[in-house]
Write an enzyme that holds these catalytic residues in place. Structure first.
Site, PDB file in Angstrom:
ATOM      1  N   ASP A   7       1.131  -1.304  -0.133  1.00 19.65           N
ATOM      2  CA  ASP A   7       0.182   0.627  -0.192  1.00 19.65           C
ATOM      3  C   ASP A   7       1.170   1.678  -0.420  1.00 19.65           C
ATOM      4  OD1 ASP A   7      -2.568   1.164   0.314  1.00 19.65           O
ATOM      5  OD2 ASP A   7      -1.628   1.987   2.033  1.00 19.65           O
ATOM      6  N   GLU A   9       1.059   5.524   0.345  1.00 22.92           N
ATOM      7  CA  GLU A   9       0.537   7.002   0.509  1.00 22.92           C
ATOM      8  C   GLU A   9       0.394   7.660   0.092  1.00 22.92           C
ATOM      9  OE1 GLU A   9      -2.374   7.087   2.226  1.00 22.92           O
ATOM     10  OE2 GLU A   9      -2.267   5.057   3.266  1.00 22.92           O
ATOM     11  N   HIS A  57      -4.894  11.014   5.678  1.00 26.49           N
ATOM     12  CA  HIS A  57      -2.973  10.025   6.006  1.00 26.49           C
ATOM     13  C   HIS A  57      -2.956  10.676   7.431  1.00 26.49           C
ATOM     14  CE1 HIS A  57      -1.076  12.438   4.083  1.00 26.49           C
ATOM     15  NE2 HIS A  57      -1.760  12.211   2.414  1.00 26.49           N
TER      16      HIS A  57
END
Length: 242
Positions: A7, A9, A57
């Site tokens: 993953d 951000e 985030h």
């Protein structure tokens, strides 16, 4: 079979508009088991971060000011994911960003580096048509605990996604196990069973037999003699023979 659940951000939603990767999180699966190995890094994007992204985030420009640039971590990232199959939720987003970062350095794209990509968002929509397919929704569907997920984070989301992916594909694991098991009655199966325990045989009591007969008579009465569990009446048997 080595898989990397991944993953990222980012500073915003579109690398085509100059957005950059600011965090990468990866966890390793080998033969569908978590190994405990992971890769995690924060990255200085050398640009601002959209306020909407910070709200998702919580990563700020000040926090990233002293972090390495992507060029400083590219080799370590490539070494961790090389030759593995990637498992990513909404893969086109993360792959697009990472390929952009790699291309800026003149390095090969992920499809040349890795064995392939599984998109769990696409998989979830195919398995559960019409249902929400966000990571939070899948956690609820597959009973994966995500109570500690207040903000998005690359490593945390990769760890959660690994559990979700294993739950989504559990039937495949059962099929693999079944193919590896010896056939019933074979010498291998008998050897695996070892000494069999003696099975106890429980026979019906007189009262239980009488109760069973009474139930069958009630069924026969309700179906006008068409109870399959009772022998035909003598007259019916003779007519059938004639």
């Amino acid at each position: 079979m080595r898989q990397i659940v991944l993953d990222t951000e980012t500073t915003g939603l579109d690398w085509r508009n100059g957005d950059r990767v600011i965090e990468i999180g990866c966890v390793e699966l080998v033969n569908r088991s978590l190994t405990g190995r992971h890769y995690h890094v924060y990255i200085n994007p050398e640009r601002g971060i959209d306020a909407e992204a910070v709200a998702v985030h919580g990563i700020t420009e000040d926090f990233l000011a002293d972090k390495p640039r992507f060029a400083d971590v590219a080799a370590d990232f490539e070494a961790f994911v090389r030759d593995a199959e990637l498992v990513i939720h909404n893969a086109s987003f993360d792959v697009g960003f990472l390929n952009h970062e790699l291309s800026r350095l003149g390095r090969p794209a992920l499809d040349a580096l890795c064995a392939g990509v599984i998109d769990t968002l696409k998989m979830a929509k195919e398995q559960n048509p019409g249902k929400k397919a966000s990571l939070d929704a899948l956690c609820g569907l597959y009973q994966v605990d995500n109570g500690h997920r207040t903000l998005h984070g690359a490593l945390l989301d990769a760890e959660i996604l690994a559990e979700v992916y294993l739950a989504m594909t559990r039937g495949q694991e059962s099929l693999i196990m079944a193919l590896d098991e010896p056939a019933p009655g074979s010498m291998e199966a008998e050897a695996a069973l070892g000494e069999r325990p003696v099975l106890a045989v429980l026979r019906a009591s007189e009262d239980e037999l009488a109760a069973h007969a009474a139930v069958l008579q009630d069924i026969a009465k309700a179906t006008k003699g068409q109870c399959l569990w009772l022998p035909p009446e003598p007259a019916e048997a003779e007519a059938g023979a004639a």
